[in-house]
Write an enzyme that holds these catalytic residues in place. Structure first.
Site, PDB file in Angstrom:
ATOM      1  CG  ASP A  64      -1.719  -1.250   1.383  1.00 49.23           C
ATOM      2  OD1 ASP A  64      -2.237  -1.755   0.375  1.00 49.23           O
ATOM      3  OD2 ASP A  64      -1.820  -1.751   2.518  1.00 49.23           O
ATOM      4  CG  ASP A  69      -3.980   9.750   0.698  1.00 48.68           C
ATOM      5  OD1 ASP A  69      -3.710   9.462  -0.479  1.00 48.68           O
ATOM      6  OD2 ASP A  69      -4.506  10.830   1.032  1.00 48.68           O
ATOM      7  CB  SER A  79     -11.868  -2.475   2.604  1.00 52.65           C
ATOM      8  OG  SER A  79     -11.552  -3.834   2.417  1.00 52.65           O
ATOM      9  CD1 TRP A 137     -19.457  -5.041   6.341  1.00 55.16           C
ATOM     10  CD2 TRP A 137     -17.258  -5.107   5.954  1.00 55.16           C
ATOM     11  NE1 TRP A 137     -18.876  -5.802   7.339  1.00 55.16           N
ATOM     12  CE2 TRP A 137     -17.544  -5.855   7.128  1.00 55.16           C
ATOM     13  CE3 TRP A 137     -15.933  -5.013   5.514  1.00 55.16           C
ATOM     14  CZ2 TRP A 137     -16.558  -6.516   7.856  1.00 55.16           C
ATOM     15  CZ3 TRP A 137     -14.943  -5.651   6.246  1.00 55.16           C
ATOM     16  CH2 TRP A 137     -15.259  -6.394   7.398  1.00 55.16           C
ATOM     17  CD  GLU A 190      -9.046  -4.158  -0.202  1.00 52.23           C
ATOM     18  OE1 GLU A 190      -9.658  -4.216   0.886  1.00 52.23           O
ATOM     19  OE2 GLU A 190      -8.103  -4.924  -0.492  1.00 52.23           O
TER      20      GLU A 190
END
Length: 320
Positions: free
Chosen positions: A39, A96, A169, A171, A207
């Site tokens: 990530d 991020d 993500s 759900w 996600e």
């Protein structure tokens, strides 16, 4: 910078056509050093590139040339006390990074695998360097009774100067809230939870949103399918676009990302397995897709991928 000489004379439309089939996807650009990451998010500062990634209090790496990367500690020296409520191991994910108004902002998630008892935090810094970050606490959280998941945050500042945070993500997929630019946290009085993307099929595996503006559109990049399984990973990057930051986002064929739509940008090819966890960075030589993949030639070790990102004549992105 990388591989550009062999692409001179090739039109953007032809490149996009090549990239539309998995066997023609380009290899990641050449990187060396400490490049085992998940990530990744990267920014260019006055002293070079700084990259943050999942685990280790948000692992940090630096580079002067975007090729050779060295470990440089972590964003945090010690974990904020609130992390423990969401992760018994104090293990933050999916940072991020961005810079606005003379300060750097780092949004990140704290959770445990497979749970939506999760929170998104914010840290700020005047330099963006490892160890310089001051935690600002929780921005947004979810519980096991929520129908969405507060992980994988991404900040967007739209053309009107409004701030938005997308995240999500599985759900019910990708969600978005509006932020207050003065605090970087949720805008008081605006409780709207926008819905940007999901899958019609369980486990609704979409996600890691990242939204950028290009031309007249906003582009929602997201990771689909199975992450974090080494050579068994099926992760891939898809994209849709909208004229509004809150959607609706549709793919090249016009299918809504709320109904499983998404145009492929990067998929498994050769030794590059399950690319995803992506972010977009604008650099001096163009837009970059920064991501991780699992190296099929190295027992599925997760590694850093960087590719230039082009835009075809219809305004759709492709990697090269």
């Amino acid at each position: 910078m990388r591989r550009l000489s062999r692409l001179i004379g090739t039109t953007s439309a032809a490149l996009a056509l090549l990239a539309s089939t998995a066997f023609a996807y380009p290899d990641p650009g050449h990187v060396t050093g400490d490049v085992v990451v998940h990530d990744p998010t990267m920014i260019r500062t006055s002293t070079g590139y700084v990259l943050y990634s999942t685990h280790g209090y948000l692992e940090a790496r630096t580079s002067t040339d975007r090729i050779a990367f060295s470990r440089a500690g972590s964003a945090f020296r010690t974990p904020p006390s609130w992390w423990r409520a969401y992760s018994s191991g104090n293990d933050p994910w999916a940072p991020d990074i961005s810079q606005h108004g003379g300060r750097y902002l780092l949004y990140y998630a704290v959770s445990s695998f497979g749970s939506n008892h999760s929170a998104i935090g914010l840290a700020t810094s005047s330099t963006g360097q490892p160890g310089s970050w001051t935690d600002q606490g929780v921005v947004y959280s979810t519980t096991t009774s929520s129908d969405h998941n507060a992980i994988d945050p991404n900040l967007l500042v739209d053309s009107s100067g409004r701030w938005w945070l997308s995240f999500g993500s599985h759900w019910t997929g990708i969600r978005m809230i509006r932020l207050d630019p003065s605090t970087g946290k949720r805008l008081p009085g605006d409780g709207t939870l926008h819905h940007l993307a999901t899958r019609p099929d369980a486990p609704r595996a979409v996600e890691a949103p990242h939204i950028v503006r290009h031309g007249d559109h906003y582009y929602l990049f997201a990771s689909y399918d199975r992450c974090c399984a080494g050579t068994s990973s099926t992760y891939k990057v898809k994209v849709g676009r909208s004229t509004s930051p809150t959607g609706p986002y549709t793919d090249r064929s016009g299918r809504s990302m709320l109904n499983g739509g998404g145009t492929p940008v990067l998929e498994t090819h050769g030794r590059v397995i399950g690319p995803g966890g992506q972010s977009i960075m604008r650099d001096v030589d163009g837009d970059l897709l920064v991501y991780h993949y699992y190296d099929g030639a190295d027992n599925g070790t997760p590694k850093l991928g960087i590719n230039l990102l082009g835009w075809d004549s219809d305004g759709w992105p492709y990697v090269y």
